[in-house]
Every structure is written in structure tokens, then in C-alpha cells.
Design a protein around this motif. Structure first.
Motif, mmCIF file in Angstrom:
data_model
loop_
_atom_site.group_PDB
_atom_site.id
_atom_site.type_symbol
_atom_site.label_atom_id
_atom_site.label_comp_id
_atom_site.label_asym_id
_atom_site.label_seq_id
_atom_site.Cartn_x
_atom_site.Cartn_y
_atom_site.Cartn_z
ATOM 1 N N ALA A 3 10.087 4.518 -5.349
ATOM 2 C CA ALA A 3 10.365 4.685 -3.925
ATOM 3 C C ALA A 3 11.435 3.676 -3.506
ATOM 4 O O ALA A 3 11.427 2.532 -3.944
ATOM 5 C CB ALA A 3 9.097 4.465 -3.109
ATOM 6 N N SER A 4 12.328 4.118 -2.631
ATOM 7 C CA SER A 4 13.363 3.213 -2.118
ATOM 8 C C SER A 4 12.817 2.458 -0.912
ATOM 9 O O SER A 4 11.815 2.842 -0.300
ATOM 10 C CB SER A 4 14.605 4.008 -1.718
ATOM 11 N N ALA A 5 13.515 1.395 -0.545
ATOM 12 C CA ALA A 5 13.149 0.644 0.657
ATOM 13 C C ALA A 5 13.244 1.550 1.888
ATOM 14 O O ALA A 5 12.441 1.423 2.817
ATOM 15 C CB ALA A 5 14.058 -0.571 0.813
ATOM 16 N N TYR A 6 14.197 2.462 1.884
ATOM 17 C CA TYR A 6 14.346 3.385 3.009
ATOM 18 C C TYR A 6 13.178 4.358 3.094
ATOM 19 O O TYR A 6 12.701 4.661 4.196
ATOM 20 C CB TYR A 6 15.688 4.132 2.925
ATOM 21 N N ASP A 7 12.696 4.850 1.944
ATOM 22 C CA ASP A 7 11.512 5.716 1.938
ATOM 23 C C ASP A 7 10.322 4.983 2.557
ATOM 24 O O ASP A 7 9.594 5.527 3.390
ATOM 25 C CB ASP A 7 11.120 6.119 0.505
ATOM 26 N N ILE A 8 10.123 3.754 2.110
ATOM 27 C CA ILE A 8 8.993 2.958 2.593
ATOM 28 C C ILE A 8 9.150 2.667 4.081
ATOM 29 O O ILE A 8 8.194 2.824 4.857
ATOM 30 C CB ILE A 8 8.865 1.664 1.763
ATOM 31 N N ALA A 9 10.346 2.268 4.507
ATOM 32 C CA ALA A 9 10.589 1.979 5.926
ATOM 33 C C ALA A 9 10.340 3.220 6.789
ATOM 34 O O ALA A 9 9.703 3.127 7.849
ATOM 35 C CB ALA A 9 12.018 1.471 6.122
ATOM 36 N N ASP A 10 10.823 4.385 6.355
ATOM 37 C CA ASP A 10 10.623 5.623 7.112
ATOM 38 C C ASP A 10 9.142 5.954 7.243
ATOM 39 O O ASP A 10 8.658 6.283 8.331
ATOM 40 C CB ASP A 10 11.351 6.798 6.443
ATOM 41 N N ASN A 11 8.413 5.886 6.121
ATOM 42 C CA ASN A 11 6.988 6.224 6.145
ATOM 43 C C ASN A 11 6.180 5.244 6.989
ATOM 44 O O ASN A 11 5.287 5.648 7.736
ATOM 45 C CB ASN A 11 6.432 6.303 4.725
ATOM 46 N N LEU A 12 6.490 3.945 6.867
ATOM 47 C CA LEU A 12 5.782 2.955 7.684
ATOM 48 C C LEU A 12 6.130 3.125 9.164
ATOM 49 O O LEU A 12 5.272 2.977 10.027
ATOM 50 C CB LEU A 12 6.103 1.538 7.227
ATOM 51 N N GLY A 13 7.395 3.433 9.445
ATOM 52 C CA GLY A 13 7.810 3.655 10.827
ATOM 53 C C GLY A 13 7.065 4.820 11.450
ATOM 54 O O GLY A 13 6.610 4.733 12.603
ATOM 55 N N LYS A 14 6.920 5.899 10.712
ATOM 56 C CA LYS A 14 6.182 7.066 11.223
ATOM 57 C C LYS A 14 4.719 6.710 11.450
ATOM 58 O O LYS A 14 4.136 7.091 12.470
ATOM 59 C CB LYS A 14 6.298 8.230 10.240
ATOM 60 N N ALA A 15 4.115 5.993 10.522
ATOM 61 C CA ALA A 15 2.704 5.624 10.635
ATOM 62 C C ALA A 15 2.464 4.662 11.796
ATOM 63 O O ALA A 15 1.437 4.738 12.476
ATOM 64 C CB ALA A 15 2.211 4.999 9.329
ATOM 65 N N ARG A 16 3.420 3.766 12.055
ATOM 66 C CA ARG A 16 3.262 2.761 13.107
ATOM 67 C C ARG A 16 3.796 3.227 14.454
ATOM 68 O O ARG A 16 3.579 2.574 15.470
ATOM 69 C CB ARG A 16 3.983 1.478 12.710
ATOM 70 N N GLY A 17 4.554 4.324 14.439
ATOM 71 C CA GLY A 17 5.117 4.822 15.689
ATOM 72 C C GLY A 17 6.299 4.022 16.192
ATOM 73 O O GLY A 17 6.662 4.123 17.356
ATOM 74 N N LYS A 18 6.889 3.201 15.335
ATOM 75 C CA LYS A 18 8.094 2.455 15.711
ATOM 76 C C LYS A 18 8.918 2.207 14.455
ATOM 77 O O LYS A 18 8.396 2.157 13.341
ATOM 78 C CB LYS A 18 7.753 1.138 16.403
ATOM 79 N N ALA A 44 0.832 -1.208 0.000
ATOM 80 C CA ALA A 44 0.000 0.000 0.000
ATOM 81 C C ALA A 44 0.866 1.256 0.000
ATOM 82 O O ALA A 44 0.568 2.227 -0.706
ATOM 83 C CB ALA A 44 -0.951 -0.015 1.199
ATOM 84 N N GLU A 45 1.946 1.242 0.775
ATOM 85 C CA GLU A 45 2.861 2.390 0.812
ATOM 86 C C GLU A 45 3.547 2.571 -0.539
ATOM 87 O O GLU A 45 3.645 3.674 -1.050
ATOM 88 C CB GLU A 45 3.896 2.212 1.918
ATOM 89 N N LEU A 46 4.006 1.477 -1.124
ATOM 90 C CA LEU A 46 4.642 1.548 -2.446
ATOM 91 C C LEU A 46 3.655 2.073 -3.485
ATOM 92 O O LEU A 46 3.998 2.923 -4.311
ATOM 93 C CB LEU A 46 5.161 0.168 -2.848
ATOM 94 N N ALA A 47 2.438 1.586 -3.443
ATOM 95 C CA ALA A 47 1.429 1.943 -4.448
ATOM 96 C C ALA A 47 1.032 3.416 -4.384
ATOM 97 O O ALA A 47 0.603 3.978 -5.396
ATOM 98 C CB ALA A 47 0.194 1.059 -4.288
#
Length: 155
Positions: free
Chosen positions: A50-65, A41-44
Motif C-alpha cells: 500500500a502507498s502512503a496515499y492509499d493509507i491517507a485516503d482510507n484513513l481520511g474517509k474513516a475519520r471524515g477529514k 492497522a490500515e497498512l496491516a
């Protein structure tokens, strides 16, 4: 490029794209986990690669960890192997495949200014590239063609 040489697919977007990706992955025998869904969903939602780091950063912010980029890379590799995502090699970044599960060669036009990557399907080009490989007694598994330059907006 002749019109007959081009693929025509039903392009998915939004929730229908996520559903199509899930169905395709499950049909291939893989599990669709919550993390895989979140990564897809984040990639889409990205219009540009998008890089793996972009996705990891955005998911981390959304999940709070914190989300480890290594975990994202493994999931992205699975997505590429199952035709849910395409890797833009020169940018080490990924795009969601808007027609999940459809196997075809990757032809990208990548803008050096804005980073936009446009994916094109052309069977004639793909067949010729695979033919060149076969003529050299080489089995092409995943041909990728990237054309670097300027998009119409940046020209």
C-alpha cells in the motif's frame, strides 16, 4: 535454498499483529500514538503493498477529514526504521512486517500483473549480499532485493 538458510518467525495477524507492533515500537523507545496505531492497522489490512496515499485516503474517509500523505510517510519511515514495515522500493509502497521488530533483509518477489509482493527470508542470500558489500569496503545498512516477474496466479 536449503531449509537451514531460511528464517522461521511467529507470524502475527489481526489484533495480535497490532499488539506486537505496539510492543516492539514502545520497547525501542518510541511512542505508540493513536495516529501511529491507525496507520499500522490500515497498512496491516492490506494484502498487497500500500502507498502512503492509499493509507491517507482510507484513513481520511474513516475519520471524515483529510489526512496528509506527508504525515503518513513520516510514520511509515519510522515503521521501516523499527522493522514494523517493509518498503517495496520499486512500487514506493509498504507492507506490514508480520513479525514486528525482527531485523532481517528484504527479499521481495513482485508480480508485474497484480502487484502482489511476497516477502522471503533467506539468511544465505542475505549473508552473501552483505559479504559482497563488505568485500567492496561498503557497509550495507538495509539490503533490499526485488525480483520482478509473474506470480503463480498470473502466470
Amino acid at each position: 535454498m536449503g531449509e537451514a538458510a531460511k528464517h522461521h518467525h511467529h507470524e502475527h495477524s489481526g489484533e495480535k499483529l497490532v499488539d506486537a507492533a505496539r510492543n516492539s515500537l514502545v520497547e525501542s523507545g518510541e511512542q505508540w500514538t493513536g495516529m501511529r496505531e491507525a496507520v499500522f492497522a490500515e497498512l496491516a489490512r492490506h494484502e498487497r503493498p500500500a502507498s502512503a496515499y492509499d493509507i491517507a485516503d482510507n484513513l481520511g474517509k474513516a475519520r471524515g477529514k483529510r489526512v496528509a500523505a506527508n504525515s503518513i510517510y513520516r510514520i511509515l519511515d519510522l515503521f521501516v526504521a523499527n522493522n514494523l514495515a517493509m518498503r517495496v522500493e520499486s512500487a514506493n509502497a509498504y507492507l506490514a512486517n508480520t513479525h514486528p521488530g525482527c531485523a532481517h533483509d528484504c527479499i521481495f518477489m513482485v508480480c508485474d500483473e497484480c502487484g502482489e509482493a511476497t516477502h522471503v527470508d533467506d539468511d544465505a542470500v542475505s549473508q552473501r549480499i552483505r559479504g559482497v558489500a563488505a568485500e567492496s569496503n561498503f557497509t550495507a545498512r538495509r539490503p533490499i532485493i526485488e525480483i520482478r516477474g509473474l506470480c503463480s496466479a498470473c502466470r
